[in-house]
Design a protein around this motif. Sequence first.
Motif, PDB file in Angstrom:
ATOM      1  N   ASP A  84      -4.797  -3.815   1.628  1.00 57.18           N
ATOM      2  CA  ASP A  84      -4.624  -2.117   2.258  1.00 57.18           C
ATOM      3  C   ASP A  84      -3.135  -1.088   2.641  1.00 57.18           C
ATOM      4  OD1 ASP A  84      -4.554   1.178   2.701  1.00 57.18           O
ATOM      5  OD2 ASP A  84      -5.140   0.473   4.703  1.00 57.18           O
ATOM      6  N   LEU A  85      -2.488  -0.492   0.936  1.00 56.13           N
ATOM      7  CA  LEU A  85      -0.874  -0.501   0.797  1.00 56.13           C
ATOM      8  C   LEU A  85      -1.302   0.954   1.554  1.00 56.13           C
ATOM      9  CD1 LEU A  85      -0.145  -2.157  -2.743  1.00 56.13           C
ATOM     10  CD2 LEU A  85      -0.771  -2.988  -0.038  1.00 56.13           C
ATOM     11  N   SER A  86      -2.017   1.872   1.561  1.00 57.84           N
ATOM     12  CA  SER A  86      -2.076   3.413   2.351  1.00 57.84           C
ATOM     13  C   SER A  86      -0.692   3.902   3.135  1.00 57.84           C
ATOM     14  CB  SER A  86      -2.730   4.045   2.383  1.00 57.84           C
ATOM     15  OG  SER A  86      -3.486   3.230   3.764  1.00 57.84           O
ATOM     16  N   SER A  87      -0.235   2.973   4.047  1.00 58.83           N
ATOM     17  CA  SER A  87       0.355   3.116   5.022  1.00 58.83           C
ATOM     18  C   SER A  87       1.397   2.700   4.740  1.00 58.83           C
ATOM     19  CB  SER A  87      -0.202   1.969   6.338  1.00 58.83           C
ATOM     20  OG  SER A  87       0.083   0.667   6.468  1.00 58.83           O
ATOM     21  N   MET A  88       2.025   1.673   3.735  1.00 60.39           N
ATOM     22  CA  MET A  88       4.029   1.328   3.323  1.00 60.39           C
ATOM     23  C   MET A  88       4.340   3.076   2.584  1.00 60.39           C
ATOM     24  SD  MET A  88       3.295  -2.231   1.405  1.00 60.39           S
ATOM     25  CE  MET A  88       4.496  -2.489   1.467  1.00 60.39           C
ATOM     26  N   ARG A  89       5.669   2.974   2.608  1.00 54.90           N
ATOM     27  CA  ARG A  89       6.418   4.118   2.365  1.00 54.90           C
ATOM     28  C   ARG A  89       7.588   3.271   1.892  1.00 54.90           C
ATOM     29  NH1 ARG A  89       2.553   5.578   2.561  1.00 54.90           N
ATOM     30  NH2 ARG A  89       1.832   7.607   3.379  1.00 54.90           N
ATOM     31  N   ALA A  90       8.074   3.418   0.588  1.00 60.98           N
ATOM     32  CA  ALA A  90       9.370   2.765  -0.220  1.00 60.98           C
ATOM     33  C   ALA A  90      10.417   3.390   0.986  1.00 60.98           C
ATOM     34  CB  ALA A  90       9.606   3.982  -1.689  1.00 60.98           C
ATOM     35  N   ARG A  91      11.629   2.368   0.975  1.00 63.90           N
ATOM     36  CA  ARG A  91      12.798   2.288   1.081  1.00 63.90           C
ATOM     37  C   ARG A  91      13.754   1.526   0.188  1.00 63.90           C
ATOM     38  NH1 ARG A  91      15.051  -1.717   4.208  1.00 63.90           N
ATOM     39  NH2 ARG A  91      13.423  -3.422   4.965  1.00 63.90           N
ATOM     40  N   LYS A  92      14.688   1.811   0.718  1.00 61.23           N
ATOM     41  CA  LYS A  92      15.713   1.054  -0.375  1.00 61.23           C
ATOM     42  C   LYS A  92      16.525  -0.474   1.152  1.00 61.23           C
ATOM     43  CE  LYS A  92      20.164   1.407  -2.536  1.00 61.23           C
ATOM     44  NZ  LYS A  92      21.437   2.268  -2.567  1.00 61.23           N
ATOM     45  N   ILE A  93      16.283  -1.395  -0.207  1.00 58.79           N
ATOM     46  CA  ILE A  93      16.976  -3.009   0.747  1.00 58.79           C
ATOM     47  C   ILE A  93      18.557  -2.335   1.005  1.00 58.79           C
ATOM     48  CG2 ILE A  93      17.812  -3.989  -1.266  1.00 58.79           C
ATOM     49  CD1 ILE A  93      16.908  -6.341  -0.200  1.00 58.79           C
TER      50      ILE A  93
ATOM     51  N   ARG B 140      -5.971  -2.556  -3.606  1.00 64.08           N
ATOM     52  CA  ARG B 140      -7.134  -2.660  -3.008  1.00 64.08           C
ATOM     53  C   ARG B 140      -8.679  -3.448  -3.737  1.00 64.08           C
ATOM     54  NH1 ARG B 140      -6.703   3.132  -2.582  1.00 64.08           N
ATOM     55  NH2 ARG B 140      -7.039   3.860  -4.290  1.00 64.08           N
ATOM     56  N   GLU B 141      -8.160  -3.643  -4.250  1.00 65.64           N
ATOM     57  CA  GLU B 141      -9.340  -4.763  -4.852  1.00 65.64           C
ATOM     58  C   GLU B 141      -9.139  -6.367  -4.677  1.00 65.64           C
ATOM     59  OE1 GLU B 141      -8.404  -4.036  -9.305  1.00 65.64           O
ATOM     60  OE2 GLU B 141      -9.273  -2.008  -9.380  1.00 65.64           O
ATOM     61  N   ARG B 142      -8.253  -6.167  -4.841  1.00 66.03           N
ATOM     62  CA  ARG B 142      -7.619  -7.815  -3.377  1.00 66.03           C
ATOM     63  C   ARG B 142      -8.019  -8.069  -2.111  1.00 66.03           C
ATOM     64  NH1 ARG B 142      -5.769  -6.832  -8.890  1.00 66.03           N
ATOM     65  NH2 ARG B 142      -5.001  -8.503 -10.710  1.00 66.03           N
TER      66      ARG B 142
ATOM     67  N   GLU C 152      -1.078   5.148  -7.343  1.00 68.96           N
ATOM     68  CA  GLU C 152      -2.564   5.218  -6.706  1.00 68.96           C
ATOM     69  C   GLU C 152      -3.167   3.737  -7.812  1.00 68.96           C
ATOM     70  OE1 GLU C 152      -5.804   5.131  -5.747  1.00 68.96           O
ATOM     71  OE2 GLU C 152      -4.411   6.266  -4.153  1.00 68.96           O
ATOM     72  N   ARG C 153      -2.431   3.886  -8.703  1.00 68.16           N
ATOM     73  CA  ARG C 153      -3.141   2.438  -9.362  1.00 68.16           C
ATOM     74  C   ARG C 153      -1.853   1.295  -8.924  1.00 68.16           C
ATOM     75  NH1 ARG C 153       0.021   5.085 -14.886  1.00 68.16           N
ATOM     76  NH2 ARG C 153       1.851   4.820 -13.185  1.00 68.16           N
ATOM     77  N   THR C 154      -0.873   0.784  -8.332  1.00 62.97           N
ATOM     78  CA  THR C 154      -0.868  -0.107  -7.600  1.00 62.97           C
ATOM     79  C   THR C 154      -2.060  -0.446  -6.508  1.00 62.97           C
ATOM     80  OG1 THR C 154       1.680   0.552  -8.092  1.00 62.97           O
ATOM     81  CG2 THR C 154       0.807  -1.003  -6.241  1.00 62.97           C
TER      82      THR C 154
END
Length: 92
Positions: free
Chosen positions: A29-38, A24-26, A17-19
């Motif tokens: 919008d990262l809300s839809s991004m999900r972590a994945r492994k390369i 958002r301040e910049r 959430e801090r990230t």
Amino acid sequence: MDSAGTHGYRVGGTCDERTQQRARERGYDLSSMRARKIGWQDFDYFDLILAMDKGNLYTLRRIATEEQQGRIHLLMEFARNFVEEEVPDPLV
């Protein structure tokens, strides 16, 4: 453009959430991004693979083939207004 980690321990999770707040301040919008492994396919699909720090750079270089090595760089190699070699942790 995409984002992936070198380890899979957060696969499917959202950004901290801090990230997200700093993004958002910049205006991002990262809300839809999900972590994945390369994955191995990323090294062929993307023109550039950018590592945030030297530890991840080392891991990426170990995964990539000899032909793919030229695509891997530290993100800060492209920064013009900063002297840091690595991206500082946004969570600190």
